[in-house]
Design a protein around this motif. Structure first.
Motif, PDB file in Angstrom:
ATOM      1  N   GLU A  11       0.704  -1.245   1.558  1.00 16.18           N
ATOM      2  CA  GLU A  11       0.951  -2.402   2.418  1.00 16.18           C
ATOM      3  C   GLU A  11      -0.336  -3.063   2.879  1.00 16.18           C
ATOM      4  OE1 GLU A  11       3.857  -1.986   5.442  1.00 16.18           O
ATOM      5  OE2 GLU A  11       5.113  -0.718   4.212  1.00 16.18           O
ATOM      6  N   VAL A  12      -1.468  -2.535   2.452  1.00 21.56           N
ATOM      7  CA  VAL A  12      -2.754  -3.100   2.853  1.00 21.56           C
ATOM      8  C   VAL A  12      -3.426  -3.644   1.592  1.00 21.56           C
ATOM      9  CG1 VAL A  12      -4.973  -2.631   3.953  1.00 21.56           C
ATOM     10  CG2 VAL A  12      -2.922  -1.420   4.719  1.00 21.56           C
ATOM     11  N   THR A  13      -3.825  -4.894   1.631  1.00 22.81           N
ATOM     12  CA  THR A  13      -4.411  -5.534   0.454  1.00 22.81           C
ATOM     13  C   THR A  13      -5.791  -4.958   0.145  1.00 22.81           C
ATOM     14  OG1 THR A  13      -5.505  -7.274   1.718  1.00 22.81           O
ATOM     15  CG2 THR A  13      -3.221  -7.700   0.988  1.00 22.81           C
ATOM     16  N   LYS A  14      -6.218  -5.129  -1.091  1.00 23.70           N
ATOM     17  CA  LYS A  14      -7.561  -4.698  -1.490  1.00 23.70           C
ATOM     18  C   LYS A  14      -8.617  -5.397  -0.652  1.00 23.70           C
ATOM     19  CE  LYS A  14      -6.436  -3.632  -6.266  1.00 23.70           C
ATOM     20  NZ  LYS A  14      -6.666  -3.947  -7.680  1.00 23.70           N
ATOM     21  N   LYS A  15      -8.395  -6.679  -0.390  1.00 26.76           N
ATOM     22  CA  LYS A  15      -9.347  -7.453   0.412  1.00 26.76           C
ATOM     23  C   LYS A  15      -9.462  -6.886   1.829  1.00 26.76           C
ATOM     24  CE  LYS A  15     -10.349 -12.087   2.107  1.00 26.76           C
ATOM     25  NZ  LYS A  15      -9.897 -13.463   2.219  1.00 26.76           N
ATOM     26  N   ALA A  16      -8.328  -6.551   2.447  1.00 22.19           N
ATOM     27  CA  ALA A  16      -8.344  -5.984   3.804  1.00 22.19           C
ATOM     28  C   ALA A  16      -9.049  -4.633   3.812  1.00 22.19           C
ATOM     29  CB  ALA A  16      -6.927  -5.849   4.335  1.00 22.19           C
ATOM     30  N   ARG A  17      -8.776  -3.822   2.800  1.00 21.48           N
ATOM     31  CA  ARG A  17      -9.430  -2.509   2.713  1.00 21.48           C
ATOM     32  C   ARG A  17     -10.939  -2.668   2.567  1.00 21.48           C
ATOM     33  NH1 ARG A  17      -6.274   1.827   1.570  1.00 21.48           N
ATOM     34  NH2 ARG A  17      -7.780   2.738   0.146  1.00 21.48           N
ATOM     35  N   ALA A  18     -11.368  -3.604   1.731  1.00 14.55           N
ATOM     36  CA  ALA A  18     -12.804  -3.843   1.537  1.00 14.55           C
ATOM     37  C   ALA A  18     -13.452  -4.355   2.822  1.00 14.55           C
ATOM     38  CB  ALA A  18     -13.015  -4.829   0.396  1.00 14.55           C
ATOM     39  N   THR A  19     -12.756  -5.227   3.528  1.00 19.71           N
ATOM     40  CA  THR A  19     -13.272  -5.760   4.793  1.00 19.71           C
ATOM     41  C   THR A  19     -13.455  -4.640   5.811  1.00 19.71           C
ATOM     42  OG1 THR A  19     -12.223  -7.900   4.410  1.00 19.71           O
ATOM     43  CG2 THR A  19     -12.789  -7.365   6.686  1.00 19.71           C
ATOM     44  N   LEU A  20     -12.482  -3.767   5.913  1.00 18.86           N
ATOM     45  CA  LEU A  20     -12.573  -2.651   6.851  1.00 18.86           C
ATOM     46  C   LEU A  20     -13.702  -1.699   6.465  1.00 18.86           C
ATOM     47  CD1 LEU A  20      -8.762  -1.987   7.236  1.00 18.86           C
ATOM     48  CD2 LEU A  20     -10.297  -2.791   9.040  1.00 18.86           C
ATOM     49  N   GLU A  21     -13.801  -1.414   5.178  1.00 21.56           N
ATOM     50  CA  GLU A  21     -14.862  -0.518   4.706  1.00 21.56           C
ATOM     51  C   GLU A  21     -16.243  -1.103   5.006  1.00 21.56           C
ATOM     52  OE1 GLU A  21     -15.348   2.503   0.994  1.00 21.56           O
ATOM     53  OE2 GLU A  21     -14.478   0.534   0.574  1.00 21.56           O
ATOM     54  N   ALA A  22     -16.382  -2.406   4.823  1.00 22.38           N
ATOM     55  CA  ALA A  22     -17.663  -3.074   5.102  1.00 22.38           C
ATOM     56  C   ALA A  22     -18.017  -3.008   6.588  1.00 22.38           C
ATOM     57  CB  ALA A  22     -17.607  -4.532   4.642  1.00 22.38           C
ATOM     58  N   ARG A  23     -17.014  -2.797   7.431  1.00 23.51           N
ATOM     59  CA  ARG A  23     -17.246  -2.704   8.880  1.00 23.51           C
ATOM     60  C   ARG A  23     -17.288  -1.256   9.363  1.00 23.51           C
ATOM     61  NH1 ARG A  23     -15.725  -7.552   7.740  1.00 23.51           N
ATOM     62  NH2 ARG A  23     -16.134  -9.325   9.100  1.00 23.51           N
ATOM     63  N   GLY A  24     -17.449  -0.320   8.433  1.00 25.50           N
ATOM     64  CA  GLY A  24     -17.674   1.068   8.795  1.00 25.50           C
ATOM     65  C   GLY A  24     -16.451   1.950   8.932  1.00 25.50           C
ATOM     66  N   VAL A  25     -15.282   1.467   8.551  1.00 28.69           N
ATOM     67  CA  VAL A  25     -14.069   2.279   8.617  1.00 28.69           C
ATOM     68  C   VAL A  25     -14.045   3.235   7.431  1.00 28.69           C
ATOM     69  CG1 VAL A  25     -11.539   2.205   8.539  1.00 28.69           C
ATOM     70  CG2 VAL A  25     -12.802   0.492   9.855  1.00 28.69           C
ATOM     71  N   ASP A  26     -13.651   4.473   7.679  1.00 27.04           N
ATOM     72  CA  ASP A  26     -13.533   5.482   6.631  1.00 27.04           C
ATOM     73  C   ASP A  26     -12.228   5.266   5.868  1.00 27.04           C
ATOM     74  OD1 ASP A  26     -13.831   7.735   5.027  1.00 27.04           O
ATOM     75  OD2 ASP A  26     -13.102   9.105   6.574  1.00 27.04           O
ATOM     76  N   VAL A  27     -12.230   4.271   4.998  1.00 28.16           N
ATOM     77  CA  VAL A  27     -11.040   3.872   4.247  1.00 28.16           C
ATOM     78  C   VAL A  27     -10.744   4.909   3.167  1.00 28.16           C
ATOM     79  CG1 VAL A  27     -10.106   2.099   2.704  1.00 28.16           C
ATOM     80  CG2 VAL A  27     -11.484   1.434   4.684  1.00 28.16           C
ATOM     81  N   SER A  28      -9.479   5.295   3.075  1.00 28.07           N
ATOM     82  CA  SER A  28      -9.062   6.198   2.013  1.00 28.07           C
ATOM     83  C   SER A  28      -9.405   5.572   0.658  1.00 28.07           C
ATOM     84  CB  SER A  28      -7.555   6.434   2.108  1.00 28.07           C
ATOM     85  OG  SER A  28      -7.093   7.121   0.980  1.00 28.07           O
ATOM     86  N   PRO A  29     -10.006   6.342  -0.243  1.00 30.87           N
ATOM     87  CA  PRO A  29     -10.419   5.750  -1.527  1.00 30.87           C
ATOM     88  C   PRO A  29      -9.265   5.292  -2.418  1.00 30.87           C
ATOM     89  CG  PRO A  29     -10.926   8.095  -1.471  1.00 30.87           C
ATOM     90  CD  PRO A  29     -10.413   7.726  -0.118  1.00 30.87           C
ATOM     91  N   ARG A  30      -8.067   5.847  -2.203  1.00 31.18           N
ATOM     92  CA  ARG A  30      -6.916   5.464  -3.018  1.00 31.18           C
ATOM     93  C   ARG A  30      -5.818   4.879  -2.135  1.00 31.18           C
ATOM     94  NH1 ARG A  30      -5.207  10.655  -5.492  1.00 31.18           N
ATOM     95  NH2 ARG A  30      -3.327   9.475  -5.884  1.00 31.18           N
ATOM     96  N   PRO A  31      -5.341   3.675  -2.432  1.00 28.69           N
ATOM     97  CA  PRO A  31      -4.279   3.081  -1.619  1.00 28.69           C
ATOM     98  C   PRO A  31      -2.892   3.631  -1.927  1.00 28.69           C
ATOM     99  CG  PRO A  31      -4.918   1.579  -3.352  1.00 28.69           C
ATOM    100  CD  PRO A  31      -5.851   2.755  -3.440  1.00 28.69           C
ATOM    101  N   SER A  32      -2.765   4.380  -3.028  1.00 29.36           N
ATOM    102  CA  SER A  32      -1.452   4.858  -3.430  1.00 29.36           C
ATOM    103  C   SER A  32      -1.537   6.327  -3.826  1.00 29.36           C
ATOM    104  CB  SER A  32      -0.960   4.022  -4.611  1.00 29.36           C
ATOM    105  OG  SER A  32       0.367   4.301  -4.902  1.00 29.36           O
ATOM    106  N   PRO A  33      -0.544   7.120  -3.515  1.00 26.23           N
ATOM    107  CA  PRO A  33       0.666   6.699  -2.834  1.00 26.23           C
ATOM    108  C   PRO A  33       0.386   6.407  -1.363  1.00 26.23           C
ATOM    109  CG  PRO A  33       0.696   9.070  -3.080  1.00 26.23           C
ATOM    110  CD  PRO A  33      -0.522   8.559  -3.792  1.00 26.23           C
TER     111      PRO A  33
END
Length: 142
Positions: A11-33
């Protein structure tokens, strides 16, 4: 830190994930599952040790400023942190969901499920709610 019922719909777009990662969020490397946050089991000790509350607040603050997703409540922040291989999958055969919208669900399916999930608008506490009789026995009035 969490267990949930998996689904293959990020439910989170690639763009949103990249934006969060660029701001220091520890984004899960895989969006699925991904998973539905409506039913989760988590270790409170690990939740606290990993400061998940702080991470979620950070994600929500970024979203408030940038509108990365307009709605969906708690789903996106939790999926950003825990999708992919960062959560333990629960057996989907244990649950029934759609109890707040799906009129095709048979009572026998509800009665045989371990977990009941009222996703959708017609929650059982509403006047027009669905499958109320299954919820009533767990209802708590303070």
């Amino acid at each position: 830190a969490i267990a949930a019922f998996p689904r293959n719909k990020p439910e989170v777009t690639k763009k949103a994930r990249a934006t969060l990662e660029a701001r220091g969020v520890d984004v899960s490397p895989r969006p699925s599952p991904s998973f539905n946050a409506g039913i989760m089991i988590f270790s409170l000790r690990l939740w606290r040790d990993r400061k998940v509350d702080d991470q979620i607040r950070q994600i929500c603050e970024i979203n408030d400023n940038l509108s990365l997703w307009p709605r969906r409540g708690s789903q996106p922040p939790l999926q950003v942190l825990f999708s992919g291989d960062r959560f333990q999958s629960l057996d989907v055969e244990l649950k029934v969901d759609g109890l707040g919208w799906d009129v095709r669900i048979r009572p026998s399916v509800v009665e045989s499920a371990t977990f009941l999930h009222w996703n959708g608008d017609l929650k059982p506490w509403r006047q027009d709610g669905m499958f109320k009789k299954y919820w009533e026995k767990y209802r708590y009035d303070a």
